[in-house]
Scaffold this motif. Structure first.
Motif, PDB file in Angstrom:
ATOM      1  N   CYS A  13       0.840  -1.196   0.000  1.00 14.00           N
ATOM      2  CA  CYS A  13       0.000   0.000   0.000  1.00 14.00           C
ATOM      3  C   CYS A  13       0.885   1.260   0.000  1.00 14.00           C
ATOM      4  O   CYS A  13       1.942   1.285   0.642  1.00 14.00           O
ATOM      5  N   HIS A  58       0.309   4.005   1.433  1.00 12.09           N
ATOM      6  CA  HIS A  58       0.215   4.747   2.687  1.00 12.09           C
ATOM      7  C   HIS A  58       1.353   4.329   3.622  1.00 12.09           C
ATOM      8  O   HIS A  58       2.381   4.999   3.673  1.00 12.09           O
ATOM      9  N   GLN A  59       1.206   3.206   4.316  1.00 10.83           N
ATOM     10  CA  GLN A  59       2.272   2.767   5.229  1.00 10.83           C
ATOM     11  C   GLN A  59       2.725   1.366   4.890  1.00 10.83           C
ATOM     12  O   GLN A  59       3.028   0.576   5.763  1.00 10.83           O
ATOM     13  N   ARG A  60       2.690   1.040   3.615  1.00 11.79           N
ATOM     14  CA  ARG A  60       3.171  -0.252   3.120  1.00 11.79           C
ATOM     15  C   ARG A  60       2.373  -1.428   3.686  1.00 11.79           C
ATOM     16  O   ARG A  60       2.914  -2.509   3.933  1.00 11.79           O
ATOM     17  N   GLY A  61       1.079  -1.205   3.931  1.00  9.50           N
ATOM     18  CA  GLY A  61       0.208  -2.285   4.407  1.00  9.50           C
ATOM     19  C   GLY A  61       0.060  -3.362   3.339  1.00  9.50           C
ATOM     20  O   GLY A  61       0.263  -3.111   2.155  1.00  9.50           O
ATOM     21  N   CYS A  86      -7.344  -1.351   1.515  1.00  8.25           N
ATOM     22  CA  CYS A  86      -6.207  -1.786   2.334  1.00  8.25           C
ATOM     23  C   CYS A  86      -6.712  -2.181   3.728  1.00  8.25           C
ATOM     24  O   CYS A  86      -7.504  -1.449   4.335  1.00  8.25           O
ATOM     25  N   TRP A  98      -5.243  -2.111   6.505  1.00  4.67           N
ATOM     26  CA  TRP A  98      -4.717  -1.362   7.651  1.00  4.67           C
ATOM     27  C   TRP A  98      -5.493  -0.073   7.935  1.00  4.67           C
ATOM     28  O   TRP A  98      -5.953   0.144   9.032  1.00  4.67           O
ATOM     29  N   HIS A  99      -5.604   0.821   6.968  1.00  4.64           N
ATOM     30  CA  HIS A  99      -6.306   2.084   7.255  1.00  4.64           C
ATOM     31  C   HIS A  99      -7.329   2.434   6.175  1.00  4.64           C
ATOM     32  O   HIS A  99      -7.772   3.568   6.084  1.00  4.64           O
ATOM     33  N   GLY A 100      -7.638   1.470   5.316  1.00  7.04           N
ATOM     34  CA  GLY A 100      -8.740   1.655   4.387  1.00  7.04           C
ATOM     35  C   GLY A 100      -8.467   2.469   3.134  1.00  7.04           C
ATOM     36  O   GLY A 100      -9.410   2.900   2.471  1.00  7.04           O
ATOM     37  N   TRP A 101      -7.220   2.705   2.748  1.00  8.66           N
ATOM     38  CA  TRP A 101      -6.984   3.398   1.472  1.00  8.66           C
ATOM     39  C   TRP A 101      -7.488   2.520   0.343  1.00  8.66           C
ATOM     40  O   TRP A 101      -7.432   1.282   0.437  1.00  8.66           O
TER      41      TRP A 101
HETATM   42  S1  FES Z   1      -1.115   1.070   5.047  1.00 10.97           S
HETATM   43 FE1  FES Z   1      -2.673   0.908   3.626  1.00 10.97          FE
HETATM   44  S2  FES Z   1      -4.090   2.317   4.320  1.00 10.97           S
HETATM   45 FE2  FES Z   1      -2.480   2.549   5.727  1.00 10.97          FE
END
Ligand code: FES
Ligand code: HEM
Length: 364
Positions: free
Chosen positions: A280, A282-285, A299, A301-304
């Motif tokens: 991802c 964002h934070q590599r989720g 995603c 982790w945080h829904g991106w």
């Molecule tokens: S790591 Fe994917 S939304 Fe935060």
């Protein structure tokens, strides 16, 4: 999402999360205080201030254990994912509780002499060569500085400006901070009368954190070592056999690990297949652990969100991730391992229907 640094908006879930967190911290402090009073009644060394210092210190240390364990736990059981969404709030809470502990300890043990409390804290004890008299407070100060640095850069503004990989690398400092605190508590305990209890508890904490990380890493390695099926050469191109169509559940992905350890998530949705990087923006989720909802890969982790057919976040967001070509042959899914530029549209592969009874086909 990051276009206006509002990826993770303040919402009801977050408010509930923060209220539960604050209530949990207060409850822990209250209980520690109460049990401490009953366990050490009238003990001259254990004043209310010392009890509060201990309650705050153990609370921050416990919170740090939760922060460190959520990642591996969420990989084993999806029910831990809601905790992961707001892990940064837990990190900030850890810093704040640790700050109160450090400030109170400094005020209590160093504010009554001639020296400035901070100068006294940093300079009074210089027994660096001694195990039992080591100035363990310095280790707490260093850990607190790291926790401050992480809390201060936890907002998506910094994530966007520093880039996800730099941000992630910086936040790996949580492990040195944890190591410093393990030493802070262990060496500190050697100064006190309860040393064996603290040492046993710290050892149990370290074993839990290390055990969970090792188990999650081992599981990941096991997955990665599952070599993709045989490769197929056609038109001078190399295609990797990922799985049979039936192995990929609807709206879910099969993750394949390519040479060089790059992971690709092949999603099945509405009779089609598309592949994107597993990482991802964002934070590599792990995108392959998410699902397709409302036409977008979400995603875990945080829904991106990203559209599977082009790796682009839906407007107004502008995130782009790498896409890959996919095709289906004889009900097997093949992947072209060469990544396309982030956001490149790729025609999804249709799922071939199993061949029908030849007697039913239209005569030619
Ligand atoms: S790591 Fe994917 S939304 Fe935060
Ligand atoms: C400025 C930074 C810090 C200072 C000066 C400091 C100081 C101290 C002192 C003096 C003690 C012994 C207290 C006593 O038993 O009387 C202690 C213990 C402890 N500290 Fe810290 N500390 C700092 C940071 C931290 C941080 C950031 C954490 C956790 C995140 C932490 C966790 C603990 C724990 C778990 C103990 C053992 C329990 C206790 O005795 O309170 N400390 N610290």
């Amino acid at each position: 999402m990051s276009v206006r640094y509002s990826a993770v908006k303040w919402n009801r879930n977050k408010r509930v999360y923060d209220c539960v967190l604050a209530a949990g911290i207060l409850l822990y402090l209250g209980l520690f205080f109460l049990v401490g009073k009953l366990a050490w009644p009238g003990s001259p060394g254990i004043s209310d201030e010392v009890l509060l210092i201990r309650a705050l210190g153990t609370c921050a240390f416990l919170l740090l254990h939760v922060v460190l364990c959520i990642g591996p736990l969420a990989r084993f059981d999806r029910r831990f994912l809601p905790l992961l969404y707001n892990r940064r709030h837990l990190g900030v809470a850890t810093f704040l509780v640790g700050l109160f502990h450090g400030a109170l300890a400094t005020a209590y043990y160093h504010a009554f002499g001639r020296l400035n409390p901070l100068v006294s804290l940093l300079s009074t004890n210089t027994h660096y060569a001694s195990l039992t008299a080591f100035p363990f407070e310095i280790l707490g100060v260093l850990a607190l500085l790291i926790l401050f640095f992480m809390a201060a850069t936890s907002h998506d503004f910094w994530l966007k400006n520093l880039s996800p990989s730099v941000w992630k690398a910086l936040h790996m400092l949580v492990y040195p901070a944890y190591g410093l605190l393990v030493l802070h508590v262990t060496l500190g305990a050697l100064h006190s009368e309860d040393s064996s209890l603290y040492v046993v508890l710290v050892a149990a904490g370290v074993a839990t954190v290390a055990g969970l990380h090792l188990a999650a890493g081992w599981r990941e390695r096991l997955r990665d070592s599952r070599v993709p099926g045989p490769e197929e050469q056609s038109d001078g191109e190399r295609w990797i056999d990922v799985a049979s169509v039936a192995e990929i559940p609807e709206n879910r992905a099969k993750v394949v690990c390519l040479a060089g350890r790059e992971r690709v998530a092949v999603f099945r949705y509405g009779g089609r297949l598309s592949a994107v990087t597993n990482v991802c923006a964002h934070q590599r989720g792990p995108l392959g652990e998410g699902k397709v909802q409302g036409g977008c890969i979400t995603c875990p982790w945080h829904g991106w969100e990203y559209r599977p057919e082009n790796g682009q976040s839906p407007p107004p967001f502008q995130e782009r991730i790498a896409t890959f070509r996919v095709r289906v042959k004889n009900r097997r899914v093949f992947l072209d391992p060469r990544p396309l530029a982030p956001g490149t549209p790729v025609e999804p592969a249709g799922i071939e229907e199993p061949s029908h009874d030849p007697l039913c086909t239209t005569p030619g």
